[in-house]
Design a protein around this motif. Structure first.
Motif, PDB file in Angstrom:
ATOM      1  N   GLN A 111     -63.662  79.362  92.705  1.00 18.43           N
ATOM      2  CA  GLN A 111     -63.669  78.588  93.948  1.00 18.43           C
ATOM      3  C   GLN A 111     -62.363  77.824  94.090  1.00 18.43           C
ATOM      4  O   GLN A 111     -61.866  77.212  93.137  1.00 18.43           O
ATOM      5  CB  GLN A 111     -64.845  77.603  93.983  1.00 18.43           C
ATOM      6  N   GLN A 112     -61.810  77.876  95.285  1.00 17.15           N
ATOM      7  CA  GLN A 112     -60.552  77.189  95.569  1.00 17.15           C
ATOM      8  C   GLN A 112     -60.677  75.694  95.313  1.00 17.15           C
ATOM      9  O   GLN A 112     -61.726  75.081  95.570  1.00 17.15           O
ATOM     10  CB  GLN A 112     -60.154  77.446  97.019  1.00 17.15           C
ATOM     11  N   GLN A 113     -59.592  75.102  94.815  1.00 16.70           N
ATOM     12  CA  GLN A 113     -59.541  73.667  94.580  1.00 16.70           C
ATOM     13  C   GLN A 113     -58.299  73.089  95.234  1.00 16.70           C
ATOM     14  O   GLN A 113     -57.321  73.796  95.485  1.00 16.70           O
ATOM     15  CB  GLN A 113     -59.560  73.357  93.083  1.00 16.70           C
ATOM     16  N   THR A 114     -58.349  71.808  95.488  1.00 20.94           N
ATOM     17  CA  THR A 114     -57.227  71.156  96.158  1.00 20.94           C
ATOM     18  C   THR A 114     -55.984  71.140  95.283  1.00 20.94           C
ATOM     19  O   THR A 114     -54.862  71.114  95.781  1.00 20.94           O
ATOM     20  CB  THR A 114     -57.590  69.717  96.543  1.00 20.94           C
ATOM     21  N   MET A 115     -56.184  71.140  93.959  1.00 24.04           N
ATOM     22  CA  MET A 115     -55.067  71.209  93.019  1.00 24.04           C
ATOM     23  C   MET A 115     -55.425  72.246  91.960  1.00 24.04           C
ATOM     24  O   MET A 115     -56.496  72.179  91.358  1.00 24.04           O
ATOM     25  CB  MET A 115     -54.813  69.845  92.357  1.00 24.04           C
ATOM     26  N   GLY A 116     -54.554  73.222  91.762  1.00 29.36           N
ATOM     27  CA  GLY A 116     -54.844  74.241  90.762  1.00 29.36           C
ATOM     28  C   GLY A 116     -55.195  75.566  91.400  1.00 29.36           C
ATOM     29  O   GLY A 116     -54.318  76.266  91.915  1.00 29.36           O
ATOM     30  N   LEU A 154     -63.884  89.836  97.335  1.00 27.80           N
ATOM     31  CA  LEU A 154     -63.529  89.035  98.502  1.00 27.80           C
ATOM     32  C   LEU A 154     -62.629  87.894  98.017  1.00 27.80           C
ATOM     33  O   LEU A 154     -63.036  87.080  97.189  1.00 27.80           O
ATOM     34  CB  LEU A 154     -64.783  88.481  99.166  1.00 27.80           C
ATOM     35  N   ILE A 155     -61.409  87.869  98.530  1.00 28.05           N
ATOM     36  CA  ILE A 155     -60.405  86.895  98.090  1.00 28.05           C
ATOM     37  C   ILE A 155     -59.974  86.087  99.311  1.00 28.05           C
ATOM     38  O   ILE A 155     -59.419  86.647 100.267  1.00 28.05           O
ATOM     39  CB  ILE A 155     -59.193  87.601  97.463  1.00 28.05           C
ATOM     40  N   ALA A 156     -60.231  84.792  99.312  1.00 29.69           N
ATOM     41  CA  ALA A 156     -59.991  83.992 100.516  1.00 29.69           C
ATOM     42  C   ALA A 156     -59.305  82.684 100.168  1.00 29.69           C
ATOM     43  O   ALA A 156     -59.425  82.164  99.055  1.00 29.69           O
ATOM     44  CB  ALA A 156     -61.297  83.705 101.245  1.00 29.69           C
ATOM     45  N   ARG A 157     -58.592  82.176 101.152  1.00 25.33           N
ATOM     46  CA  ARG A 157     -57.949  80.861 101.021  1.00 25.33           C
ATOM     47  C   ARG A 157     -58.124  80.092 102.323  1.00 25.33           C
ATOM     48  O   ARG A 157     -57.908  80.623 103.411  1.00 25.33           O
ATOM     49  CB  ARG A 157     -56.465  81.004 100.694  1.00 25.33           C
ATOM     50  N   LYS A 158     -58.509  78.838 102.171  1.00 25.79           N
ATOM     51  CA  LYS A 158     -58.584  77.922 103.302  1.00 25.79           C
ATOM     52  C   LYS A 158     -57.256  77.168 103.356  1.00 25.79           C
ATOM     53  O   LYS A 158     -56.997  76.276 102.552  1.00 25.79           O
ATOM     54  CB  LYS A 158     -59.760  76.952 103.120  1.00 25.79           C
ATOM     55  N   PHE A 159     -56.404  77.555 104.305  1.00 31.21           N
ATOM     56  CA  PHE A 159     -55.071  76.979 104.377  1.00 31.21           C
ATOM     57  C   PHE A 159     -55.074  75.584 104.991  1.00 31.21           C
ATOM     58  O   PHE A 159     -54.219  74.764 104.679  1.00 31.21           O
ATOM     59  CB  PHE A 159     -54.151  77.900 105.187  1.00 31.21           C
ATOM     60  N   SER A 160     -56.024  75.341 105.876  1.00 31.34           N
ATOM     61  CA  SER A 160     -56.147  74.032 106.518  1.00 31.34           C
ATOM     62  C   SER A 160     -57.570  73.920 107.048  1.00 31.34           C
ATOM     63  O   SER A 160     -58.382  74.834 106.882  1.00 31.34           O
ATOM     64  CB  SER A 160     -55.126  73.887 107.657  1.00 31.34           C
ATOM     65  N   GLU A 161     -57.876  72.819 107.686  1.00 31.83           N
ATOM     66  CA  GLU A 161     -59.200  72.663 108.273  1.00 31.83           C
ATOM     67  C   GLU A 161     -59.462  73.680 109.378  1.00 31.83           C
ATOM     68  O   GLU A 161     -60.596  73.977 109.703  1.00 31.83           O
ATOM     69  CB  GLU A 161     -59.371  71.241 108.832  1.00 31.83           C
ATOM     70  N   ARG A 162     -58.400  74.246 109.925  1.00 28.68           N
ATOM     71  CA  ARG A 162     -58.559  75.200 111.027  1.00 28.68           C
ATOM     72  C   ARG A 162     -58.453  76.663 110.589  1.00 28.68           C
ATOM     73  O   ARG A 162     -59.140  77.516 111.130  1.00 28.68           O
ATOM     74  CB  ARG A 162     -57.509  74.929 112.116  1.00 28.68           C
TER      75      ARG A 162
END
Length: 283
Positions: A111-116, A154-162
């Motif tokens: 799971q994506q984290q804000t740091m790391g 499935l590989i995803a990244r949330k780049f911003s709130e949008r």
């Protein structure tokens, strides 16, 4: 008497779960639903959550006024998805197209984290079973010929709130192909994303590219455009797509629709989440 400040243990445990010693936090809600349009997203159901999904596709817009531009024709899938844990989901479904039953297992590996950790990864495996009668019953078909398997990361990244983007490398295996020259193993590269317009709405796009050596001339890459509306426990997804089927065995290797010909299916997904198991209280 000196005043004291009391901290409840649940608050401390929640803080520890959400933030490690480096101050990193888990990134949630990369997408609002478990489906982007036709395909899955990295999202899994929470522990004890049951999701009921209704997927509906009308006929093609180029079918003409006699069929009311596709509204007289319809394909539907009903599905149930249950979260065994926050990271592990299994689901079953039934489609009217070829009277197909399907099931899947879905596990969030990272799971994506804000740091790391810069992205989330979810592993998905599905099985589809065609139960429609064979058009040529005298042929020596076997039960195994009805099965199709899909393996996907499935590989995803949330780049911003949008903005959120996702890649979906895919291997699909069919025990029976349409022609003697058809490939049993189909490799595809999926890609898609969403852009939030408001807190509860977004526009989505999804594309599945079939590798040239596994692509049949009669089938085409799947391209879909969608619009999501979230209303509390419901998520409404409206879309236009050149894919009639709503499980991987249809919209990846057997997609006969072509946008340039007007083979555009209007449809929707409606999902509702029910909490069947109360989350365990911490003390």
């Amino acid at each position: 008497m000196k005043g004291t400040i009391a901290f409840s243990q649940p608050d401390l445990m929640e803080l520890a779960a959400a933030q490690d010693s480096t101050g990193s936090q888990k990134v949630s809600a990369t997408f609002k639903a478990t489906r982007l349009i036709n395909g899955h997203t990295v999202e899994t159901n929470g522990a004890g959550e049951l999701l009921f999904l209704i997927s509906h596709r009308f006929g093609t817009l180029n079918s003409g006024a006699y069929h009311f531009f596709g509204l007289d024709q319809a394909t539907i899938r009903l599905g149930l998805e249950y979260g065994i844990s926050d990271d592990f989901t299994f689901g079953i479904g039934r489609s009217s197209l070829e009277k197909t039953y399907d099931g899947f297992l879905k596990y969030r590996v990272l799971q994506q984290q804000t740091m790391g950790m810069p992205f989330s990864i979810t592993a998905l495996t599905t099985i589809g079973v065609k139960t429609q009668e064979w058009f040529v019953p005298e042929n020596n078909y076997k039960p195994a010929h009805r099965l199709t398997y899909t393996y996907q990361f499935l590989i995803a990244r949330k780049f911003s709130e949008r903005l959120s983007l996702q890649l979906a490398p895919t291997l699909l295996h069919r025990n029976l192909v349409e022609t003697p020259t058809g490939e049993n193993n189909i490799w595809a590269a999926g890609a898609g994303g969403r852009f939030k317009l408001t807190k509860r709405t977004s526009v989505n796009v999804e594309y599945f590219y079939l590798l040239p050596n596994t692509k049949s001339e009669q089938f085409h890459n799947s391209l879909s455009l969608g619009f999501d509306i979230e209303t509390g426990g419901h998520v409404f997804q409206l879309m236009c797509t050149n894919s009639q089927g709503m499980v991987e065995k249809f919209f990846i290797p057997q997609n006969g629709g072509k946008w340039s010909r007007g083979d555009i299916y209007f449809g929707f997904n409606v999902s509702r989440v029910f909490q069947l198991k109360n989350k365990r209280e911490e003390w």
